[in-house]
Design a protein around this motif. Structure first.
Motif, PDB file in Angstrom:
ATOM      1  N   ARG A 117       0.831  -1.215   0.000  1.00 17.61           N
ATOM      2  CA  ARG A 117       0.000   0.000   0.000  1.00 17.61           C
ATOM      3  C   ARG A 117       0.864   1.263   0.000  1.00 17.61           C
ATOM      4  NH1 ARG A 117      -5.542  -0.092   2.580  1.00 17.61           N
ATOM      5  NH2 ARG A 117      -4.851   2.028   2.829  1.00 17.61           N
ATOM      6  N   ARG A 118       1.953   1.249   0.787  1.00 22.54           N
ATOM      7  CA  ARG A 118       2.844   2.417   0.817  1.00 22.54           C
ATOM      8  C   ARG A 118       3.526   2.622  -0.539  1.00 22.54           C
ATOM      9  NH1 ARG A 118       7.150   2.523   4.845  1.00 22.54           N
ATOM     10  NH2 ARG A 118       7.128   4.753   4.445  1.00 22.54           N
ATOM     11  N   VAL A 119       3.933   1.526  -1.177  1.00 18.01           N
ATOM     12  CA  VAL A 119       4.577   1.629  -2.490  1.00 18.01           C
ATOM     13  C   VAL A 119       3.592   2.199  -3.509  1.00 18.01           C
ATOM     14  CG1 VAL A 119       5.480   0.262  -4.414  1.00 18.01           C
ATOM     15  CG2 VAL A 119       6.312  -0.147  -2.097  1.00 18.01           C
ATOM     16  N   LYS A 172      11.461   3.872  -1.039  1.00 23.73           N
ATOM     17  CA  LYS A 172      12.388   3.424  -2.078  1.00 23.73           C
ATOM     18  C   LYS A 172      13.176   2.197  -1.619  1.00 23.73           C
ATOM     19  CE  LYS A 172      12.837   7.846  -4.370  1.00 23.73           C
ATOM     20  NZ  LYS A 172      13.718   8.903  -4.844  1.00 23.73           N
ATOM     21  N   ALA A 173      13.525   2.158  -0.346  1.00 23.61           N
ATOM     22  CA  ALA A 173      14.206   0.976   0.199  1.00 23.61           C
ATOM     23  C   ALA A 173      13.276  -0.232   0.169  1.00 23.61           C
ATOM     24  CB  ALA A 173      14.690   1.242   1.617  1.00 23.61           C
ATOM     25  N   GLN A 174      11.988  -0.018   0.433  1.00 30.02           N
ATOM     26  CA  GLN A 174      11.035  -1.126   0.366  1.00 30.02           C
ATOM     27  C   GLN A 174      10.877  -1.626  -1.069  1.00 30.02           C
ATOM     28  OE1 GLN A 174       7.517   0.342   2.404  1.00 30.02           O
ATOM     29  NE2 GLN A 174       8.114  -0.809   4.234  1.00 30.02           N
ATOM     30  N   ILE A 175      10.878  -0.716  -2.027  1.00 33.53           N
ATOM     31  CA  ILE A 175      10.814  -1.127  -3.430  1.00 33.53           C
ATOM     32  C   ILE A 175      12.034  -1.965  -3.783  1.00 33.53           C
ATOM     33  CG2 ILE A 175      10.876  -0.280  -5.812  1.00 33.53           C
ATOM     34  CD1 ILE A 175       9.170   2.096  -4.869  1.00 33.53           C
ATOM     35  N   ASN A 176      13.209  -1.578  -3.281  1.00 37.83           N
ATOM     36  CA  ASN A 176      14.431  -2.347  -3.525  1.00 37.83           C
ATOM     37  C   ASN A 176      14.354  -3.730  -2.892  1.00 37.83           C
ATOM     38  OD1 ASN A 176      15.681  -0.424  -5.111  1.00 37.83           O
ATOM     39  ND2 ASN A 176      16.613   0.597  -3.361  1.00 37.83           N
ATOM     40  N   VAL A 177      13.694  -3.847  -1.737  1.00 42.25           N
ATOM     41  CA  VAL A 177      13.521  -5.165  -1.109  1.00 42.25           C
ATOM     42  C   VAL A 177      12.647  -6.030  -2.006  1.00 42.25           C
ATOM     43  CG1 VAL A 177      12.502  -6.380   0.859  1.00 42.25           C
ATOM     44  CG2 VAL A 177      13.894  -4.352   1.246  1.00 42.25           C
TER      45      VAL A 177
END
Length: 187
Positions: A117-119, A172-177
């Motif tokens: 949801r955050r992404v 952005k770090a979550q997208i990278n994960v």
């Protein structure tokens, strides 16, 4: 009469045992789910870009039922269908007390669901600012949603969930994960 009670108890026991473990029966007979230690770290095998490996059963096209039920989305029909699948698999509503109309919402694997949801919110903002094109954002969101759909069937996602939880401060770090997950197609 004793014999009738005995057979009744045996029948009830068999019926309960048969219904008590249908998920384990499915696992044993389909091979769709994997055991806890089966999540392979591809990084150790030489592909430095991937840290987790999940099996994905999401096809390139969706059937008519999913297409009709999916709401229109600004990122396209595929993203709308994937969002519908994520909501279907992650959100469960149940009655608080039987007979009471009050419903309680339960979320499976909340770290993954909340990160998705955050992404999505972040990508919508980036498109509005003009930092990303709609097609780029749709591609990234589709991959994140597909990883989320694949992760719901995986048994051992603890390290993936903890990585998402640790990177809460930066979307952005979550997208990278999410990008560190390799999806293996089942079809």
């Amino acid at each position: 009469m004793e014999r009738l009670k005995f057979y009744f108890l045996v029948f009830i026991s068999c019926a309960c045992m048969n219904n008590a473990f249908p998920q384990d029966f499915l696992v044993a007979n389909t091979g769709k789910y994997r055991e806890k230690g089966d999540v392979v770290s591809v990084e150790a095998e030489g592909n430095s870009g991937y840290k987790w490996e999940f099996f994905s059963a999401v096809s390139d096209s969706f059937d008519d039922v999913i297409l009709q039920n999916a709401e229109k989305d600004e990122f396209g029909q595929r993203v709308a269908c994937l969002k519908m699948l994520v909501n279907k698999y992650y959100i469960r509503k149940e009655e608080v007390v039987p007979g009471d109309p009050t419903m309680r919402t339960l979320i499976r694997k909340p770290d993954i669901y909340n990160s998705v949801r955050r992404v999505e919110k972040h990508l919508k903002k980036e498109v509005k600012k003009g930092n990303l094109t709609r097609q780029q954002a749709a591609g990234e969101l589709a991959y994140v949603l597909e990883v989320a759909v694949a992760a719901i069937d995986e048994r051992d996602t603890d390290s993936f969930e903890s990585s998402l939880s640790e990177s809460k401060s930066s979307v952005k770090a979550q997208i990278n994960v999410f990008k560190q997950v390799k999806l293996n197609r089942l079809y």
